[in-house]
Enzyme design. Structure first.
Site, PDB file in Angstrom:
ATOM      1  CB  CYS A  30      -0.909  -0.049   1.231  1.00 29.99           C
ATOM      2  SG  CYS A  30      -1.778   1.480   1.595  1.00 29.99           S
ATOM      3  CB  CYS A  33       0.276   1.806   4.048  1.00 33.50           C
ATOM      4  SG  CYS A  33      -1.436   1.274   3.902  1.00 33.50           S
TER       5      CYS A  33
END
Length: 106
Positions: A30, A33
């Protein structure tokens, strides 16, 4: 510094914590993230009265499903063992601090 949260230590580190806890639900693949990581480290350093933990959703899928995580990064704020708020998606440090203030964590 943030701590690693897993299914094995979630109750101890989060639900039984005497201090507010921000749990970052994230994954290696991600992009947002990964951008959130340094922001959370900065937040943890600036506010030692808040525990910051990172939970890898790929490694702890049952817990992510139990917490109804359907998008990451997802930050869940816990106080006294209860989820009090959540924030989904990348946020800069100033927005995260405002979120913590609004929810009585700092």
């Amino acid at each position: 510094m943030s701590i690693k949260i897993t299914e094995q230590n979630f109750d101890t580190e989060v639900l039984q914590s005497a201090m507010p806890v921000v749990v970052d639900f994230w994954a290696d693949w991600c992009g947002p993230c990964k951008m959130m990581g340094p922001v959370l480290e900065e937040l943890a350093a600036a506010h030692p009265t808040v525990k910051v933990g990172k939970l890898n959703t790929d490694e702890n899928l049952k817990l992510a499903m139990a917490r109804k995580i359907d998008a990451i990064p997802a930050l869940l704020l816990f106080r006294n063992g209860q989820e009090v708020s959540r924030s989904v998606g990348y946020k800069p440090a100033a927005e995260l601090e405002a979120w913590l203030r609004e929810n009585g964590a700092i």
